[in-house]
Design a protein around this motif. Sequence first.
Motif, mmCIF file in Angstrom:
data_model
loop_
_atom_site.group_PDB
_atom_site.id
_atom_site.type_symbol
_atom_site.label_atom_id
_atom_site.label_comp_id
_atom_site.label_asym_id
_atom_site.label_seq_id
_atom_site.Cartn_x
_atom_site.Cartn_y
_atom_site.Cartn_z
ATOM 1 N N ASP A 110 41.078 48.642 17.877
ATOM 2 C CA ASP A 110 41.843 47.676 17.086
ATOM 3 C C ASP A 110 43.275 48.163 16.860
ATOM 4 O OD1 ASP A 110 39.714 45.956 16.934
ATOM 5 O OD2 ASP A 110 39.055 46.648 14.944
ATOM 6 N N ALA A 115 46.572 46.269 18.099
ATOM 7 C CA ALA A 115 47.633 45.884 17.164
ATOM 8 C C ALA A 115 48.990 46.394 17.644
ATOM 9 C CB ALA A 115 47.318 46.429 15.768
ATOM 10 N N GLU A 147 50.081 44.225 20.578
ATOM 11 C CA GLU A 147 50.550 42.908 20.132
ATOM 12 C C GLU A 147 51.928 43.016 19.486
ATOM 13 O OE1 GLU A 147 47.539 41.209 17.648
ATOM 14 O OE2 GLU A 147 46.174 40.853 19.320
ATOM 15 N N THR A 148 52.157 44.080 18.715
ATOM 16 C CA THR A 148 53.463 44.277 18.089
ATOM 17 C C THR A 148 54.543 44.455 19.146
ATOM 18 O OG1 THR A 148 52.417 45.307 16.170
ATOM 19 C CG2 THR A 148 54.764 45.712 16.478
#
Length: 129
Positions: free
Chosen positions: A42, A46, A49-50
């Motif tokens: 995860d 994250a 995605e950032t």
Amino acid sequence: MSPYMGGNPMATQSPPIEQPKQTRATSSNDHVDERLLNAKLDAVEARTETKFAQLLGELKTLGVNVAHINDTLGGLKTDVADAKAAAAGTKAYVIGTGIAIAGFVLAIFAFGVQILDIATALFSAGGAR
């Protein structure tokens, strides 16, 4: 002689094939906690995605900058066209002025020669007395 050598005493014997070495020892400590693995995955997702969102933001900014450059270049093309039109008119004035000055200089020389001829004639007519 070995059957693999085909009876040739000069042939070299290939080294024995080694079994691949295990890179990790198998023990009870190798068990990966599924919750820890999911948390790590995860976190990686994250971060990805950032970074992707940052990249999209930079691409949008780049698109705006390219559009601004296109608008500026369009304005410059208009300015260059206006400058060429103004230069064409100015060019005609400069050429006309040069021709007028050349004509004026020739007229002064022609008039000066006539004045010099008249002065010379008057001087010689007065000196002959």
